[in-house]
Write a protein that holds these residues in place. Structure first.
Motif, PDB file in Angstrom:
ATOM      1  N   ALA A 225     -91.141  48.918  34.513  1.00 25.03           N
ATOM      2  CA  ALA A 225     -89.686  48.850  34.383  1.00 25.03           C
ATOM      3  C   ALA A 225     -89.061  50.223  34.603  1.00 25.03           C
ATOM      4  N   PHE A 226     -87.899  50.218  35.258  1.00 31.31           N
ATOM      5  CA  PHE A 226     -87.151  51.447  35.516  1.00 31.31           C
ATOM      6  C   PHE A 226     -85.808  51.362  34.807  1.00 31.31           C
ATOM      7  N   ILE A 227     -85.513  52.379  34.004  1.00 28.73           N
ATOM      8  CA  ILE A 227     -84.284  52.377  33.227  1.00 28.73           C
ATOM      9  C   ILE A 227     -83.786  53.811  33.057  1.00 28.73           C
ATOM     10  N   GLY A 228     -82.500  53.971  32.845  1.00 26.01           N
ATOM     11  CA  GLY A 228     -81.932  55.293  32.621  1.00 26.01           C
ATOM     12  C   GLY A 228     -80.458  55.177  32.314  1.00 26.01           C
ATOM     13  N   ARG A 229     -79.883  56.303  31.969  1.00 24.13           N
ATOM     14  CA  ARG A 229     -78.453  56.337  31.694  1.00 24.13           C
ATOM     15  C   ARG A 229     -77.684  55.975  32.962  1.00 24.13           C
ATOM     16  N   SER A 230     -76.524  55.385  32.780  1.00 23.17           N
ATOM     17  CA  SER A 230     -75.711  54.985  33.925  1.00 23.17           C
ATOM     18  C   SER A 230     -75.488  56.159  34.876  1.00 23.17           C
ATOM     19  N   ASN A 231     -75.557  55.877  36.166  1.00 22.68           N
ATOM     20  CA  ASN A 231     -75.314  56.860  37.224  1.00 22.68           C
ATOM     21  C   ASN A 231     -76.415  57.924  37.334  1.00 22.68           C
ATOM     22  N   VAL A 232     -77.630  57.582  36.895  1.00 23.67           N
ATOM     23  CA  VAL A 232     -78.733  58.540  36.965  1.00 23.67           C
ATOM     24  C   VAL A 232     -79.436  58.481  38.317  1.00 23.67           C
ATOM     25  N   GLY A 233     -79.094  57.480  39.140  1.00 21.22           N
ATOM     26  CA  GLY A 233     -79.715  57.360  40.454  1.00 21.22           C
ATOM     27  C   GLY A 233     -80.876  56.389  40.475  1.00 21.22           C
ATOM     28  N   LYS A 234     -80.850  55.413  39.568  1.00 19.80           N
ATOM     29  CA  LYS A 234     -81.960  54.477  39.439  1.00 19.80           C
ATOM     30  C   LYS A 234     -82.140  53.603  40.679  1.00 19.80           C
ATOM     31  N   SER A 235     -81.061  53.003  41.154  1.00 20.73           N
ATOM     32  CA  SER A 235     -81.169  52.119  42.317  1.00 20.73           C
ATOM     33  C   SER A 235     -81.652  52.881  43.544  1.00 20.73           C
ATOM     34  N   SER A 236     -81.159  54.091  43.719  1.00 23.69           N
ATOM     35  CA  SER A 236     -81.598  54.908  44.855  1.00 23.69           C
ATOM     36  C   SER A 236     -83.078  55.237  44.753  1.00 23.69           C
ATOM     37  N   LEU A 237     -83.550  55.494  43.542  1.00 22.28           N
ATOM     38  CA  LEU A 237     -84.966  55.795  43.349  1.00 22.28           C
ATOM     39  C   LEU A 237     -85.824  54.576  43.651  1.00 22.28           C
TER      40      LEU A 237
ATOM     41  N   VAL B  26     -95.790  50.171  31.812  1.00 22.27           N
ATOM     42  CA  VAL B  26     -95.155  51.473  31.601  1.00 22.27           C
ATOM     43  C   VAL B  26     -93.662  51.361  31.898  1.00 22.27           C
ATOM     44  N   ILE B  27     -92.869  52.098  31.127  1.00 22.16           N
ATOM     45  CA  ILE B  27     -91.435  52.206  31.399  1.00 22.16           C
ATOM     46  C   ILE B  27     -91.177  53.567  32.027  1.00 22.16           C
ATOM     47  N   PHE B  28     -90.504  53.580  33.152  1.00 23.48           N
ATOM     48  CA  PHE B  28     -90.097  54.819  33.806  1.00 23.48           C
ATOM     49  C   PHE B  28     -88.676  55.132  33.351  1.00 23.48           C
ATOM     50  N   VAL B  29     -88.542  56.162  32.517  1.00 25.64           N
ATOM     51  CA  VAL B  29     -87.234  56.553  31.987  1.00 25.64           C
ATOM     52  C   VAL B  29     -86.670  57.660  32.867  1.00 25.64           C
TER      53      VAL B  29
ATOM     54  N   ASN C 110     -91.845  53.246  18.571  1.00 26.27           N
ATOM     55  CA  ASN C 110     -92.298  51.862  18.619  1.00 26.27           C
ATOM     56  C   ASN C 110     -93.552  51.669  19.465  1.00 26.27           C
ATOM     57  N   GLY C 111     -94.145  52.789  19.900  1.00 26.96           N
ATOM     58  CA  GLY C 111     -95.406  52.720  20.625  1.00 26.96           C
ATOM     59  C   GLY C 111     -95.320  52.070  21.985  1.00 26.96           C
ATOM     60  N   ILE C 112     -94.174  52.196  22.638  1.00 27.66           N
ATOM     61  CA  ILE C 112     -93.998  51.600  23.962  1.00 27.66           C
ATOM     62  C   ILE C 112     -94.340  52.644  25.026  1.00 27.66           C
ATOM     63  N   PRO C 113     -95.300  52.377  25.912  1.00 29.99           N
ATOM     64  CA  PRO C 113     -95.713  53.362  26.920  1.00 29.99           C
ATOM     65  C   PRO C 113     -94.577  53.702  27.887  1.00 29.99           C
ATOM     66  N   PHE C 114     -94.389  54.994  28.139  1.00 31.69           N
ATOM     67  CA  PHE C 114     -93.339  55.407  29.067  1.00 31.69           C
ATOM     68  C   PHE C 114     -93.693  56.743  29.700  1.00 31.69           C
ATOM     69  N   VAL C 115     -93.023  57.036  30.810  1.00 33.95           N
ATOM     70  CA  VAL C 115     -93.086  58.347  31.453  1.00 33.95           C
ATOM     71  C   VAL C 115     -91.659  58.783  31.732  1.00 33.95           C
TER      72      VAL C 115
ATOM     73  N   GLU D 256    -100.699  52.774  40.873  1.00 29.82           N
ATOM     74  CA  GLU D 256    -101.957  52.216  41.379  1.00 29.82           C
ATOM     75  C   GLU D 256    -103.085  52.411  40.373  1.00 29.82           C
ATOM     76  N   ARG D 257    -103.132  53.571  39.733  1.00 29.89           N
ATOM     77  CA  ARG D 257    -104.173  53.832  38.734  1.00 29.89           C
ATOM     78  C   ARG D 257    -104.007  52.919  37.518  1.00 29.89           C
ATOM     79  N   VAL D 258    -102.769  52.765  37.075  1.00 29.23           N
ATOM     80  CA  VAL D 258    -102.523  51.934  35.898  1.00 29.23           C
ATOM     81  C   VAL D 258    -102.791  50.463  36.209  1.00 29.23           C
ATOM     82  N   ASN D 259    -102.497  50.052  37.436  1.00 31.80           N
ATOM     83  CA  ASN D 259    -102.778  48.669  37.831  1.00 31.80           C
ATOM     84  C   ASN D 259    -104.244  48.297  37.591  1.00 31.80           C
ATOM     85  N   ASN D 260    -105.127  49.263  37.794  1.00 31.26           N
ATOM     86  CA  ASN D 260    -106.558  49.012  37.631  1.00 31.26           C
ATOM     87  C   ASN D 260    -106.942  48.738  36.182  1.00 31.26           C
TER      88      ASN D 260
END
Length: 208
Positions: free
Chosen positions: A27-39, A108-111, A133-138, A192-196
């Protein structure tokens, strides 16, 4: 990893309406106007996959894209929405929290963090919330092409300092630019590494 196919699957407003959880999900999330859609568009090589808009709050649902027929990329609504009602803000928070806490195949959550500005309270609080809350993120620092590498490195260091009171170990960090493709290979290799590591629980496996 080479992206060979990207397919929009569906938009959901409730966890129960999301696609079956038999593939790893990011999942990809961030503050509004952070450039998420472009990323998201940069990572997939599809400039029209996610809706890019100058108006914050364009993404309002949980959007699933199937990548290489193998894993899901999930585009989530941003947080810190300035131009929506309090009731809508509460609805979005319930929707997102329910997804983050209960989605079984979420790896993983991409913040996303804007590298051009000082640490924002709302970003720090959201990251702390995930950690508690123990939620994996980068962390993904965006828009690095808009300034020098020195300033970007300083922004990363400042954000790390803001997390030191809560985290003993820092999360993985990526520096990106949707304009130059900076960070694309690093993020896709990470996925790709995490997929494994993904394994469908025995009680959830499909019996042919």
């Amino acid at each position: 990893m080479i992206i060979k196919s990207t397919t929009f699957i569906k938009s959901s407003t409730k966890l129960k309406d999301c696609p079956p959880f038999y593939k790893p999900e990011y999942a990809f999330i961030g503050r509004s106007n952070v450039g998420k859609s472009s990323l998201v568009n940069m990572l997939t090589g599809n400039g029209k996959l996610a809706k890019v808009s100058g108006r914050p709050g364009k993404t309002q649902t949980i959007n699933h894209f199937l990548i290489n027929e193998n894993w899901y990329l999930v585009d989530l609504p941003g947080y810190g929405w300035a131009r929506i009602s309090d009731s809508q803000r509460k609805e979005w928070k319930v929707m997102i929290d329910n997804y983050l806490y209960n989605r079984e195949n979420l790896m993983v959550i991409f913040v996303l963090i804007d590298s051009r500005i000082p640490p924002q309270k709302i970003d720090v609080e959201f990251v702390n919330h995930l950690g508690e809350n123990g939620i994996p993120f980068v962390l993904v620092f965006t828009k690095a092409d808009k300034q020098s590498r020195v300033k970007t490195d300083q922004a990363v260091a400042n954000f790390k300092n803001a997390l030191k009171e809560t985290f003993e170990e820092m999360p993985d960090i990526f520096i990106t630019s949707s304009e130059t493709d900076l960070g694309k290979e690093d993020i896709l290799s990470y996925i790709e590494r995490v997929n494994n590591l993904f394994v469908i629980p025995p009680d959830k496996q499909i019996i042919e």
